[in-house]
Scaffold this active site. Structure first.
Site, short mmCIF file in Angstrom:
data_model
loop_
_atom_site.label_atom_id
_atom_site.label_comp_id
_atom_site.label_asym_id
_atom_site.label_seq_id
_atom_site.Cartn_x
_atom_site.Cartn_y
_atom_site.Cartn_z
N SER A 139 -4.48 -0.86 -12.93
CA SER A 139 -4.10 -0.10 -11.74
C SER A 139 -4.21 -0.93 -10.46
O SER A 139 -5.13 -1.73 -10.31
CB SER A 139 -5.03 1.12 -11.62
N LYS A 197 7.25 4.05 -13.97
CA LYS A 197 6.28 4.99 -14.55
C LYS A 197 6.33 6.32 -13.80
O LYS A 197 6.11 6.33 -12.58
CB LYS A 197 4.87 4.39 -14.47
N ARG A 208 -1.60 14.99 -12.96
CA ARG A 208 -2.26 14.78 -11.67
C ARG A 208 -1.26 14.58 -10.54
O ARG A 208 -1.64 14.09 -9.47
CB ARG A 208 -3.15 13.53 -11.74
N ARG A 242 -7.25 9.23 -20.21
CA ARG A 242 -8.63 9.71 -20.16
C ARG A 242 -9.49 9.33 -21.38
O ARG A 242 -10.67 9.00 -21.19
CB ARG A 242 -8.66 11.22 -19.95
N TYR A 262 1.47 0.49 -6.90
CA TYR A 262 1.81 1.51 -5.91
C TYR A 262 2.56 0.76 -4.82
O TYR A 262 2.06 -0.25 -4.31
CB TYR A 262 0.55 2.17 -5.36
N THR A 301 4.71 2.95 -10.21
CA THR A 301 4.45 4.39 -10.35
C THR A 301 5.20 5.15 -9.26
O THR A 301 5.04 4.85 -8.08
CB THR A 301 2.94 4.67 -10.27
N HIS A 349 1.52 11.49 -14.72
CA HIS A 349 0.26 10.99 -14.16
C HIS A 349 -0.94 11.73 -14.77
O HIS A 349 -1.95 11.97 -14.13
CB HIS A 349 0.27 11.18 -12.63
#
Ligand code: FMN
Length: 393
Positions: free
Chosen positions: A144, A263, A290, A342, A167, A193, A287
């Site tokens: 990330s 993504k 999310r 997760r 990002y 993303t 996401h």
């Protein structure tokens, strides 16, 4: 002991648990707190319970949260129940191969570790702990922009290539620096993303933060920047750009020779536009429930995306994958590979690197059982013939 047994048998028959997944999760929640070693986890839900018991409430809330009332988060997982598997018999499955390669990135398993920001909030080893596990298990990883550790440190630990999740930020010069640094460090693709143009309402995170009585100022001071942004003037810079449109693919291609993966695609229209814009791959993703509160599980979005892409570029899907059989269903519906979010973060939170390794092993084992039990020896042999969409039957 008697009480626990009585409780478990009550749960097994309770109408509250209309789905097998909900029951497995509830059972794990009672068992998870008793796990003392990563090797004891029978499934990823036990790892979740073990993480919940040890990760501070605000940090666990950040991990657990979806948006609004978590309907989309839940849909990601329960939507897998809509699909059933058609196993084939008397195929020689003594030799089998579940490895995959997406845009040159190899993984011994048909899954990638998805980008998760701030892994240091779950365990002090953060993304380096994840990368150590990815190295040991020869599993692909996407880092990330919001990672707690630098891309250089993570690639060093992985001892091999990873992808960088981007990002775009609202200042192009910052975006350029992020991309160049990722490329210099050895990342082999950029995963842009695109599902968060306008913020989000992570209510569960906010509710759980209220339960946390620690003083968080030291870690959350405004002067601290994430390692990705170190040395960059971030004055007035936002993480995402609400004005972003499809020409971003071409702009990125002018900056880097790395493949660009988009993504956050959920529709056939956007899948077609991604190919038209020159994207090298897509991730069907919301996401992890999310971003936009769509109420739709990503596995239900996968078929229309696969149809529109029509084999021209790879399609990865993530969201709600908790069993090897979920991975099998996604591949049967046309995914090239899947992403896990997760579950590996639960492993990290509960036991650090060992927990991530255990989660990889659990999913790998479950997948191998499903794949071989269905008469498939390679990912290429898994197809639509292996699946029933119960809503179309
Ligand atoms: C705590 C958390 C942080 C995340 N951070 C990022 C991120 O920085 N960038 C990104 O593209 N996706 C991020 N995601 C989304 C994941 O990459 C992935 O799409 C999602 O977790 C998959 O769903 P699953 O958690 O149900 O497996 C994050 C997800 C979680 C749970």
């Amino acid at each position: 002991m008697t009480n626990r047994r009585a409780f478990l048998s009550f749960m097994a028959t309770s109408p509250l648990f209309t789905s097998g997944a909900a029951l497995a999760q509830a059972l794990a929640e009672t068992a998870g707190s008793t796990i003392k070693d990563a090797s004891e986890a029978l499934n990823v839900f036990e790892m979740e319970a073990a993480a919940r018991a040890i990760v501070p409430p605000a940090h666990f809330g950040y991990l657990a949260s979806g948006v609004d009332n978590n309907a989309t988060l839940q849909a990601n997982h329960t939507a897998y129940e809509r699909y059933q598997i058609r196993p084939r018999r008397l195929v020689d499955v003594s030799d089998f191969d579940m490895s995959t390669e997406v845009l040159g990135l190899r993984s011994a398993n048909p899954f990638f570790l998805c980008p998760i920001g701030s892994c240091g909030a779950f365990h002090f080893t953060g993304e380096v702990g994840v990368a150590n596990a990815a190295r040991e298990k020869d599993t692909a990883m996407i880092l990330s922009t919001q990672a707690s550790q630098s891309v250089e440190a993570v690639i060093d630990a992985r001892n091999g290539p990873i992808w960088f999740q981007l990002y775009s930020t609202n200042r192009w010069s910052v975006t350029q620096q992020l991309v160049r640094r990722a490329e210099r460090a050895g990342c082999t693709a950029i995963a842009l993303t695109v599902d968060l143009p306008a913020g989000r309402n992570t209510e569960t995170a906010a509710l759980m933060a209220r339960q946390d009585t620690r003083n968080c100022d030291a870690c959350h001071s405004p002067s601290r920047v994430k390692p990705s942004f170190e040395g960059i003037d971030m004055n007035g810079v936002g993480l995402v750009d609400a004005a972003l449109t499809w020409n971003v693919v071409e702009r990125l291609k002018n900056e880097t020779s790395l493949p660009i993966v988009i993504k956050g695609i959920e529709t056939r229209e956007d899948a077609a536009l991604a190919v038209e814009a020159g994207a090298d791959g897509v991730v069907v993703s919301n996401h992890g429930g999310r971003a936009t509160p769509t109420g739709r599980g990503t596995i239900e979005a996968l078929p229309e995306v696969v149809e529109a892409i029509n084999g021209r570029i790879p399609v990865v899907v993530d969201g709600g994958i908790r069993r090897g059989s979920d991975i099998f269903k996604a591949i049967a519906l046309g995914a090239t590979a899947v992403g896990i979010g997760r579950p590996y973060a639960w492993g990290l939170g509960a036991f650090g690197q060992a927990g991530v390794e255990r989660v990889i092993d659990i999913l790998r084992r479950e997948f191998a059982i499903t794949m071989r039990g269905s008469g498939a020896r390679t990912l290429a042999e898994i197809g639509l013939n292996h699946i029933i969409d119960t809503e179309k039957r």
